[in-house]
Motif scaffolding. Sequence first.
Motif, PDB file in Angstrom:
ATOM      1  N   TYR A 125       0.868  -1.178   0.000  1.00 19.08           N
ATOM      2  CA  TYR A 125       0.000   0.000   0.000  1.00 19.08           C
ATOM      3  C   TYR A 125       0.904   1.228   0.000  1.00 19.08           C
ATOM      4  N   GLU A 180      -0.489   4.592  -0.652  1.00 16.39           N
ATOM      5  CA  GLU A 180      -1.204   5.741  -0.076  1.00 16.39           C
ATOM      6  C   GLU A 180      -2.557   5.310   0.469  1.00 16.39           C
ATOM      7  N   PRO A 181      -3.030   6.013   1.499  1.00 20.87           N
ATOM      8  CA  PRO A 181      -4.318   5.630   2.074  1.00 20.87           C
ATOM      9  C   PRO A 181      -5.462   5.897   1.109  1.00 20.87           C
ATOM     10  N   THR A 182      -6.490   5.069   1.163  1.00 23.75           N
ATOM     11  CA  THR A 182      -7.693   5.309   0.357  1.00 23.75           C
ATOM     12  C   THR A 182      -8.496   6.421   1.060  1.00 23.75           C
ATOM     13  N   THR A 204     -17.819  -2.009   0.439  1.00 29.06           N
ATOM     14  CA  THR A 204     -16.716  -2.950   0.479  1.00 29.06           C
ATOM     15  C   THR A 204     -15.837  -2.706  -0.765  1.00 29.06           C
ATOM     16  N   GLY A 205     -14.551  -2.889  -0.612  1.00 31.30           N
ATOM     17  CA  GLY A 205     -13.651  -2.634  -1.729  1.00 31.30           C
ATOM     18  C   GLY A 205     -13.015  -1.260  -1.661  1.00 31.30           C
ATOM     19  N   THR A 206     -13.385  -0.470  -0.665  1.00 31.48           N
ATOM     20  CA  THR A 206     -12.840   0.878  -0.547  1.00 31.48           C
ATOM     21  C   THR A 206     -11.650   0.917   0.416  1.00 31.48           C
ATOM     22  N   GLY A 207     -11.312  -0.235   0.978  1.00 33.55           N
ATOM     23  CA  GLY A 207     -10.232  -0.281   1.958  1.00 33.55           C
ATOM     24  C   GLY A 207     -10.739  -0.047   3.376  1.00 33.55           C
ATOM     25  N   LYS A 208     -12.017  -0.360   3.609  1.00 37.61           N
ATOM     26  CA  LYS A 208     -12.606  -0.028   4.916  1.00 37.61           C
ATOM     27  C   LYS A 208     -12.071  -0.927   6.031  1.00 37.61           C
ATOM     28  N   THR A 209     -11.662  -2.152   5.714  1.00 41.48           N
ATOM     29  CA  THR A 209     -11.140  -3.025   6.779  1.00 41.48           C
ATOM     30  C   THR A 209      -9.888  -2.405   7.385  1.00 41.48           C
ATOM     31  N   ALA A 210      -8.988  -1.951   6.517  1.00 38.16           N
ATOM     32  CA  ALA A 210      -7.782  -1.295   7.032  1.00 38.16           C
ATOM     33  C   ALA A 210      -8.144   0.027   7.709  1.00 38.16           C
ATOM     34  N   ASP A 248     -12.808 -11.189  -0.338  1.00 38.28           N
ATOM     35  CA  ASP A 248     -11.722 -10.236  -0.526  1.00 38.28           C
ATOM     36  C   ASP A 248     -10.706 -10.851  -1.474  1.00 38.28           C
TER      37      ASP A 248
HETATM   38  P1  AMP Z   1     -11.842  -3.752   1.815  1.00 42.66           P
HETATM   39  O1  AMP Z   1     -12.672  -2.590   1.377  1.00 42.66           O
HETATM   40  O2  AMP Z   1     -11.425  -3.648   3.223  1.00 42.66           O
HETATM   41  O3  AMP Z   1     -12.537  -5.056   1.525  1.00 42.66           O
HETATM   42  O4  AMP Z   1     -10.460  -3.731   0.981  1.00 42.66           O
HETATM   43  C1  AMP Z   1     -10.384  -3.992  -0.399  1.00 42.66           C
HETATM   44  C2  AMP Z   1      -8.983  -4.317  -0.866  1.00 42.66           C
HETATM   45  O5  AMP Z   1      -8.176  -3.149  -0.873  1.00 42.66           O
HETATM   46  C3  AMP Z   1      -8.251  -5.340  -0.022  1.00 42.66           C
HETATM   47  O6  AMP Z   1      -7.714  -6.315  -0.879  1.00 42.66           O
HETATM   48  C4  AMP Z   1      -7.130  -4.569   0.637  1.00 42.66           C
HETATM   49  O7  AMP Z   1      -5.981  -5.359   0.799  1.00 42.66           O
HETATM   50  C5  AMP Z   1      -6.875  -3.451  -0.351  1.00 42.66           C
HETATM   51  N1  AMP Z   1      -6.397  -2.183   0.255  1.00 42.66           N
HETATM   52  C6  AMP Z   1      -6.766  -1.645   1.440  1.00 42.66           C
HETATM   53  N2  AMP Z   1      -6.143  -0.469   1.642  1.00 42.66           N
HETATM   54  C7  AMP Z   1      -5.366  -0.248   0.565  1.00 42.66           C
HETATM   55  C8  AMP Z   1      -4.488   0.822   0.180  1.00 42.66           C
HETATM   56  N3  AMP Z   1      -4.300   1.880   0.945  1.00 42.66           N
HETATM   57  N4  AMP Z   1      -3.842   0.715  -1.008  1.00 42.66           N
HETATM   58  C9  AMP Z   1      -4.051  -0.376  -1.797  1.00 42.66           C
HETATM   59  N5  AMP Z   1      -4.872  -1.409  -1.497  1.00 42.66           N
HETATM   60  C10 AMP Z   1      -5.533  -1.344  -0.331  1.00 42.66           C
END
Ligand code: AMP
Length: 453
Positions: free
Chosen positions: A36, A38-40, A62-68, A324
Amino acid sequence: MYYSRPFPSPTHFDSMPFASLGLDASILKAIADQGYTEPTPIQKATIPSIIEGLDVIGVAQTGTGKTAAFTLPLLTRLLRTKSNANRARVRCLILAPTRELVVQIAENVAAYSRYSGVTVATCYGGVSERPQIAALRKGCDFLIATPGRLLDLGSQGHGDFSAVECLVLDEADRMLDMGFLPAINTIVRALPKERQTLMFSATLSREIETLTKQFQKSPKLIEVGRRSNPAETVTQLLYECPGALKQVMLHHLLKDPALAMVLVFARTKHGADRICRKLAGEKITSAAIHANRSQAQRQRALQAFKNGEIRVLVATDIASRGIDVDGITHVINFDFPDQLEDYVHRIGRTGRALAKGTAITFITRENLGDLRRLEKIIGKHLHCGKLPGFDYSQQAPARVPEDFVRERDPRAGAHSSERQGRPQGGRHGGYRAAQGKYRPFGRPGTRRQGGPK
Ligand code: AMP
């Protein structure tokens, strides 16, 4: 499942855009390992507030990087206050609607905490309780669970939730759809009142607003993109398709090698199996995941899809929730979703994070009314036309048409019970608990005052 990592000395990653968000150095190192850079947008918006200790409602698909977006700041908070005094207790509880999502969140937390010695355990239905009970007895920093199984185990007195510092309700809208509200209520009543509560949801319905009033204190609302709007990185194509020609149209599309990693949505378990059988006849590798598949079979299918051993994964809505898998090039809505909001969840399986993806939807004459309603929900006109190069005048294969089978298939209704969370026993568990047939949730003697009434 229990993940534990050693505690190496962190290196500094101060130049990363993530560093300015206040994350712990060991986490920055782990993020760099993930690639990664940069942050989403949701991460930029939520991470500082969560580190600050605020309650947050994150409206993000989902898919926006919300888990992180929630796990990274929570890890940082937990590391700042790391203490051995609470070793047998759970410090952070994450509730999620499906076992697949639970496993994925746990994998993410394990990856992000690889340099920080944080412990992670999971609880979900469909597998043996024994290792989960052992993990609860041991205690962990992060417990990630489906409400149904956690309610079962908590009601048997397993787990010490008296020191939970943070609660996360992930995909809260979906948990409500699945009938988990009574289970969630019982679980939350057993947690300390003084805690941080985070809620993530793809939509902000009236029910979700009620839930936040009940569980959160002056939450900060963080909304990324418009509500219920499909991810902007997904190209949406809608093709007219007589029900009897759906399978032929799928084969026609799959002649194009650009459809390299394809997730197909079917309305019923039976329909998903039928699609796979026909793809096999065309020598196209595929597997199906739905509620009739065991946990092991689902994991194997997902793994084969991730590894590129199969080109097509056919799923029902509930089984696909939270999948995922990076690199899905195309989502194909073979059957139009019963619940219109599932459309958004489905197409969000492609175009994840910052990647591009394509969603193709087959539209029969019967779907036209739903299509207009869907346009209202997502606030966008969806053009539906003919698939170029496809022979619409061809005879349907001498098989019973898909729509005919769907309408008359007695098993078609099975999908709705799947939707309501039956695989995890969530609905039944919740209602039974609400009727007082379970023992109180949480380990006796460790519950906070003012626990279950
Ligand atoms: P999520 O929305 O949490 O299901 O995340 C979707 C995907 O984005 C997952 O495969 C993560 O590994 C990936 N991801 C999360 N944060 C980032 C980031 N900052 N840059 C690139 N990929 C990311």
